[in-house]
Write a protein that holds these residues in place. Structure first.
Motif, PDB file in Angstrom:
ATOM      1  N   VAL A  58       0.823   5.459   0.228  1.00  0.00           N
ATOM      2  CA  VAL A  58      -0.041   6.490   0.808  1.00  0.00           C
ATOM      3  C   VAL A  58       0.736   7.803   0.857  1.00  0.00           C
ATOM      4  O   VAL A  58       1.969   7.798   0.882  1.00  0.00           O
ATOM      5  N   LEU A 118      -6.921   4.743   6.177  1.00  0.00           N
ATOM      6  CA  LEU A 118      -6.027   3.636   6.525  1.00  0.00           C
ATOM      7  C   LEU A 118      -6.603   2.743   7.620  1.00  0.00           C
ATOM      8  O   LEU A 118      -6.366   1.530   7.629  1.00  0.00           O
ATOM      9  N   HIS A 129      -4.402   9.677   3.932  1.00  0.00           N
ATOM     10  CA  HIS A 129      -4.315   8.557   4.868  1.00  0.00           C
ATOM     11  C   HIS A 129      -5.563   8.384   5.730  1.00  0.00           C
ATOM     12  O   HIS A 129      -5.576   7.559   6.643  1.00  0.00           O
ATOM     13  N   VAL A 140       3.360  -0.741   4.181  1.00  0.00           N
ATOM     14  CA  VAL A 140       2.816   0.595   3.946  1.00  0.00           C
ATOM     15  C   VAL A 140       3.982   1.553   3.720  1.00  0.00           C
ATOM     16  O   VAL A 140       4.894   1.644   4.544  1.00  0.00           O
ATOM     17  N   GLU A 192       4.981   5.577   2.687  1.00  0.00           N
ATOM     18  CA  GLU A 192       4.540   6.950   2.435  1.00  0.00           C
ATOM     19  C   GLU A 192       5.295   7.543   1.253  1.00  0.00           C
ATOM     20  O   GLU A 192       6.522   7.417   1.152  1.00  0.00           O
ATOM     21  N   ASP A 200      -4.906  -0.311  -2.507  1.00  0.00           N
ATOM     22  CA  ASP A 200      -4.842   1.143  -2.386  1.00  0.00           C
ATOM     23  C   ASP A 200      -5.188   1.591  -0.967  1.00  0.00           C
ATOM     24  O   ASP A 200      -5.903   0.903  -0.236  1.00  0.00           O
ATOM     25  N   ALA A 201      -4.720   2.787  -0.615  1.00  0.00           N
ATOM     26  CA  ALA A 201      -4.885   3.305   0.740  1.00  0.00           C
ATOM     27  C   ALA A 201      -6.306   3.759   1.036  1.00  0.00           C
ATOM     28  O   ALA A 201      -6.607   4.097   2.195  1.00  0.00           O
ATOM     29  N   ASP A 202      -7.173   3.777   0.032  1.00  0.00           N
ATOM     30  CA  ASP A 202      -8.563   4.181   0.278  1.00  0.00           C
ATOM     31  C   ASP A 202      -9.561   3.069  -0.045  1.00  0.00           C
ATOM     32  O   ASP A 202     -10.767   3.305  -0.067  1.00  0.00           O
ATOM     33  N   THR A 261       0.836  -1.201   0.000  1.00  0.00           N
ATOM     34  CA  THR A 261       0.000   0.000   0.000  1.00  0.00           C
ATOM     35  C   THR A 261       0.869   1.249   0.000  1.00  0.00           C
ATOM     36  O   THR A 261       1.729   1.404   0.863  1.00  0.00           O
ATOM     37  N   PRO A 275       1.120   9.716   8.058  1.00  0.00           N
ATOM     38  CA  PRO A 275       0.228   8.578   7.831  1.00  0.00           C
ATOM     39  C   PRO A 275       0.437   7.429   8.809  1.00  0.00           C
ATOM     40  O   PRO A 275      -0.510   6.723   9.152  1.00  0.00           O
TER      41      PRO A 275
END
Length: 243
Positions: A10, A18, A15, A40, A42, A89-91, A8, A49
């Motif tokens: 982000v 998450l 974020h 994860v 960033e 994906d982060a969303d 993922t 995040p």
């Protein structure tokens, strides 16, 4: 324990979902000898995040110079220890059984993609309108679809053997469509399958990258597609194949 590593990317400001992503991971039921790892990364160095994530040893965190999502995902890949890789994906949120179905499918083939369900801001959902039939993917199908200006799947559902992703160089260094690029590269060298049962709630909201008018600037968008098609074509022409 065998591991599937979930990748993922982000950025600071993207974020806010998450926590939902983590809950969807935590609720996954895997075969007895499997576990998940969440990598994860960033796109930036704020570290903010990370504050949205719980203290869970299955989560590995990283930061780096801002370079957009393709580079961010590839940096996360360097920390992945699993024999299998899954993009998330982060969303978005995984649906029940998503990882288990990936694991089962990847026992047969090197890569797979799956159906997803759109999640709108009002909470309503809608299935993908162009899903192909479940089962083996006809060789070159997705390449031809992209050539025709369409794609019947959401490439963000991509899962594969880690060694295949590494051999393909991870996510192509593009300003977008990097998951499509990896999908077409994998399709060029190895057989895959489509899982008809949805694996993801694909969140639709005005702040997502693909909702930006600038993302679809004609020259920029055309260059992305041309670059990923060129890579897939080169792989086919060279005759390299997954064994």
């Amino acid at each position: 324990m065998r591991t599937i590593s979930v990748i993922t990317a982000v950025h600071n400001g993207g974020h806010q979902f998450l926590g939902d992503v983590y809950e969807s991971l935590r609720e996954q039921k895997l075969p007895d000898d499997w576990q998940w790892q969440w990598c994860v990364q960033e796109d930036g160095t704020s570290g903010i995040p990370a504050n949205s994530l719980p203290d869970d040893p299955r989560i590995t965190l990283g930061t780096g110079l801002p370079a957009r999502i393709a580079v961010t995902r590839t940096h996360a890949l360097a920390r992945a220890t699993g024999e299998l890789i899954r993009t998330l994906d982060a969303d978005d949120m995984l649906l029940p059984g998503a990882l288990e179905r990936d694991i089962e499918t990847l026992e047969r083939v090197p890569w797979c993609v799956s159906a997803c369900v759109d999640l709108h801001e009002d909470g309503s959902t809608a299935p993908g309108p162009y899903d192909p039939p479940g089962g083996p993917v006809e060789p070159g199908r997705f390449y031809r679809e992209v050539m025709e200006g369409r794609l019947s799947v959401q490439a963000v559902t991509f899962a594969a053997h880690r060694r295949l992703v590494l051999a393909l160089g991870g996510w192509q260094a593009l300003s977008g469509a990097e998951t499509v690029a990896l999908l077409l590269a994998a399709e060029a060298v190895a057989p895959g399958e489509f899982i008809a049962e949805p694996s993801v709630l694909y969140r639709k909201h005005p702040n997502q990258t693909t909702a930006s008018d600038h993302y679809w600037e004609p020259t920029e968008a055309a260059t992305r597609i041309e670059a990923l098609l060129q890579r897939a074509s080169a792989l086919r022409e060279l005759g390299w194949a997954w064994h």
